[in-house]
Motif scaffolding. Sequence first.
Motif, PDB file in Angstrom:
ATOM      1  N   GLU A  85       1.615  11.907  10.409  1.00 52.47           N
ATOM      2  CA  GLU A  85       2.724  12.154   9.485  1.00 52.47           C
ATOM      3  C   GLU A  85       3.256  10.862   8.861  1.00 52.47           C
ATOM      4  O   GLU A  85       3.532  10.808   7.675  1.00 52.47           O
ATOM      5  CB  GLU A  85       3.886  12.813  10.248  1.00 52.47           C
ATOM      6  N   ASN A  86       3.452   9.846   9.700  1.00 47.33           N
ATOM      7  CA  ASN A  86       4.209   8.682   9.244  1.00 47.33           C
ATOM      8  C   ASN A  86       3.364   7.457   8.943  1.00 47.33           C
ATOM      9  O   ASN A  86       3.792   6.591   8.196  1.00 47.33           O
ATOM     10  CB  ASN A  86       5.231   8.267  10.310  1.00 47.33           C
ATOM     11  N   TYR A  87       2.198   7.362   9.551  1.00 47.38           N
ATOM     12  CA  TYR A  87       1.453   6.113   9.392  1.00 47.38           C
ATOM     13  C   TYR A  87       0.255   6.272   8.465  1.00 47.38           C
ATOM     14  O   TYR A  87       0.230   5.677   7.398  1.00 47.38           O
ATOM     15  CB  TYR A  87       1.082   5.534  10.758  1.00 47.38           C
ATOM     16  N   VAL A  88      -0.715   7.079   8.841  1.00 40.02           N
ATOM     17  CA  VAL A  88      -1.897   7.182   7.978  1.00 40.02           C
ATOM     18  C   VAL A  88      -1.793   8.287   6.929  1.00 40.02           C
ATOM     19  O   VAL A  88      -2.633   8.384   6.048  1.00 40.02           O
ATOM     20  CB  VAL A  88      -3.203   7.352   8.788  1.00 40.02           C
ATOM     21  N   GLU A  89      -0.767   9.108   7.027  1.00 45.27           N
ATOM     22  CA  GLU A  89      -0.512  10.189   6.066  1.00 45.27           C
ATOM     23  C   GLU A  89      -1.773  11.037   5.812  1.00 45.27           C
ATOM     24  O   GLU A  89      -2.294  11.106   4.706  1.00 45.27           O
ATOM     25  CB  GLU A  89       0.030   9.619   4.758  1.00 45.27           C
ATOM     26  N   SER A  90      -2.212  11.683   6.877  1.00 43.77           N
ATOM     27  CA  SER A  90      -3.472  12.421   6.840  1.00 43.77           C
ATOM     28  C   SER A  90      -3.549  13.512   5.777  1.00 43.77           C
ATOM     29  O   SER A  90      -4.632  13.844   5.326  1.00 43.77           O
ATOM     30  CB  SER A  90      -3.741  13.061   8.195  1.00 43.77           C
ATOM     31  N   ILE A 135      -8.613  -4.641  12.682  1.00 41.77           N
ATOM     32  CA  ILE A 135      -8.038  -4.230  11.402  1.00 41.77           C
ATOM     33  C   ILE A 135      -6.581  -4.660  11.387  1.00 41.77           C
ATOM     34  O   ILE A 135      -5.850  -4.414  12.352  1.00 41.77           O
ATOM     35  CB  ILE A 135      -8.138  -2.698  11.228  1.00 41.77           C
ATOM     36  N   LYS A 136      -6.167  -5.271  10.306  1.00 43.91           N
ATOM     37  CA  LYS A 136      -4.761  -5.607  10.155  1.00 43.91           C
ATOM     38  C   LYS A 136      -4.086  -4.412   9.477  1.00 43.91           C
ATOM     39  O   LYS A 136      -4.439  -4.051   8.351  1.00 43.91           O
ATOM     40  CB  LYS A 136      -4.622  -6.868   9.302  1.00 43.91           C
ATOM     41  N   VAL A 137      -3.158  -3.819  10.206  1.00 45.23           N
ATOM     42  CA  VAL A 137      -2.529  -2.575   9.740  1.00 45.23           C
ATOM     43  C   VAL A 137      -1.910  -2.761   8.357  1.00 45.23           C
ATOM     44  O   VAL A 137      -2.040  -1.908   7.481  1.00 45.23           O
ATOM     45  CB  VAL A 137      -1.475  -2.123  10.775  1.00 45.23           C
ATOM     46  N   ALA A 138      -1.272  -3.905   8.149  1.00 44.17           N
ATOM     47  CA  ALA A 138      -0.568  -4.132   6.891  1.00 44.17           C
ATOM     48  C   ALA A 138      -1.522  -4.202   5.696  1.00 44.17           C
ATOM     49  O   ALA A 138      -1.140  -3.888   4.571  1.00 44.17           O
ATOM     50  CB  ALA A 138       0.248  -5.407   6.989  1.00 44.17           C
ATOM     51  N   ASP A 139      -2.787  -4.607   5.945  1.00 44.07           N
ATOM     52  CA  ASP A 139      -3.770  -4.676   4.858  1.00 44.07           C
ATOM     53  C   ASP A 139      -3.999  -3.329   4.196  1.00 44.07           C
ATOM     54  O   ASP A 139      -4.404  -3.249   3.043  1.00 44.07           O
ATOM     55  CB  ASP A 139      -5.124  -5.152   5.407  1.00 44.07           C
ATOM     56  N   ILE A 149       4.071  -1.196  18.082  1.00 49.16           N
ATOM     57  CA  ILE A 149       2.788  -1.053  17.398  1.00 49.16           C
ATOM     58  C   ILE A 149       2.265  -2.441  17.029  1.00 49.16           C
ATOM     59  O   ILE A 149       2.972  -3.232  16.406  1.00 49.16           O
ATOM     60  CB  ILE A 149       2.947  -0.161  16.154  1.00 49.16           C
ATOM     61  N   ALA A 150       1.032  -2.716  17.428  1.00 51.27           N
ATOM     62  CA  ALA A 150       0.449  -4.035  17.168  1.00 51.27           C
ATOM     63  C   ALA A 150       0.151  -4.208  15.681  1.00 51.27           C
ATOM     64  O   ALA A 150      -0.158  -3.248  14.977  1.00 51.27           O
ATOM     65  CB  ALA A 150      -0.826  -4.187  17.975  1.00 51.27           C
ATOM     66  N   GLU A 151       0.262  -5.461  15.224  1.00 50.99           N
ATOM     67  CA  GLU A 151      -0.053  -5.765  13.827  1.00 50.99           C
ATOM     68  C   GLU A 151      -1.543  -5.643  13.565  1.00 50.99           C
ATOM     69  O   GLU A 151      -1.976  -5.282  12.488  1.00 50.99           O
ATOM     70  CB  GLU A 151       0.373  -7.197  13.508  1.00 50.99           C
TER      71      GLU A 151
END
Lengths: 185, 314
Positions: free
Chosen positions: A83-88, A150-154, A167-169
């Motif tokens: 729901e909030n992170y990868v917005e599937s 993988i860098k999440v912010a990328d 949550i790790a970066e």
Amino acid sequence: MIRLMTTVLCAIIFMMSAQAQFYKGKADASSISFFSKSPLEDIDAVNKKVTVVLRTTTNDIQFAVPMIGFKFQKSLMEEHFNENYVESSKFPTSTFKGKITETIDYSKDGEYKVTVKGTLELHGVTKDIEASGTLTIKGAEIMVSSAFKIKVADYNIKVPSLYVQNIAEIVDVKVNATLEPFAKK
Amino acid sequence: MIRRLLYYLAIFLPFSVLAQDDLLTLVKEEPKNDPPRSVYATFKTTKIVNSQTIETVKKRNLDFRVTHRFGNLYNSTSANALNEAAHNAFGLDNATDIRLSFDYGITDKLTIGIGRSKYREMNDASVKWRFLTQRENNTIPVSVCIYGNMGYTSMSTNNLYAGTVRPKTNEAHRIQYASQLLIARKFNSWFSLQIMPTYIHRNFIKQQLNTNNGKEDMNDLFSLGIGGRIKLSKRFAVVADYFYNFSQFQHNNPSGYYNPLGVGIEIETGGHVFHINYTNGAAILESSLLTSTQDSWTKGQIKLGFNISRWFTL
């Protein structure tokens, strides 16, 4: 002369087509998992709904991963992930399209150290990535395994400041796949 | 020569088709016999404003909730309404109801809970069971829950029987029940709707008459609720719910009974969900809310409220 050339060419093409092997992931034998380690919480998830295709003639390797297929230990995490992170619902699949940079003799059994270069599409963002791993040929089967970060912010996945501790970066990703030859229909 | 070229072409063409870039399409059309996926996150939390949602607490999680209703914002029926409203900071100085509750997920679909409400000193226990979950392929088009709540008031015997010819004291008089069927559908990623047929039973009621139509208050009350959520961003949504009471005693009652309407916003921060809302209902517990809403939106008798939910994984 031309007739001879034609025959030779035809022979080569047919040989090639006999060798132009496509490999795909065996059912339920491939998985992608990720692991996020942070001061407050360790998060890991496994996805076994992975599609893999390898073309040995060109060293092309491609993955498709349905985001909703990631299974977490805590179902609340799974819901938040989708729901909030990868917005599937917006970005249902992540794909990797790349090439193995080494030349490999697919007809011989053995273990090869390989490097894969390509593009990863995740959360609507496409980025070039490079990963190293091993490729093992055993009879008709090919085993592929790799680990990369993988860098999440990328990928434009935003972690609210309140959860930076949870949550790790940078997330560790592991890929394991067993492939078998298949004939194109 | 040209014939030969065509000949080559004819041989090469089928192979050039193979040289496509998207290898994944080669295996796409494989039949998938996975079971249809369940729809998740129809609502963000277990409550809309006043009503329950089909969401249950996840297995081995504990949901601690603080629900608060301040006093009336304004009361247009009062002679000196503005002055009065200003003196109690537009309702912020009063607390009509406060409820603290703990809900625990036995399984992902079965939740039990306990709570305590200020309004009529209610102590309650509840069960919610989701026996149908909406599927993505619509083989099951809705999610359905059954929700039951039993409230026990611990108020003093004098208060309990105040204004009545005191009957023989009975513990059962302190108990009231609410049973609901919650039927919800997530239409898409941003819109969910729920309807809630509700049945309330109070073991003991004071004899009251609606002098307009001669109907008495009843132990049983049927009500139909509707509620929904519109998600505006990943973490922000607008929520609202409304109950229509099928009670002839309440309708057109000179002492004024109204159907509760709640409107609010929902902010999600990960483990917390905050609701900030306005409602005309005074009480929080369903069995009190539907039987005792005597404030009206049109008279400004609305209360600021908030629901805070914090999940703990046990």
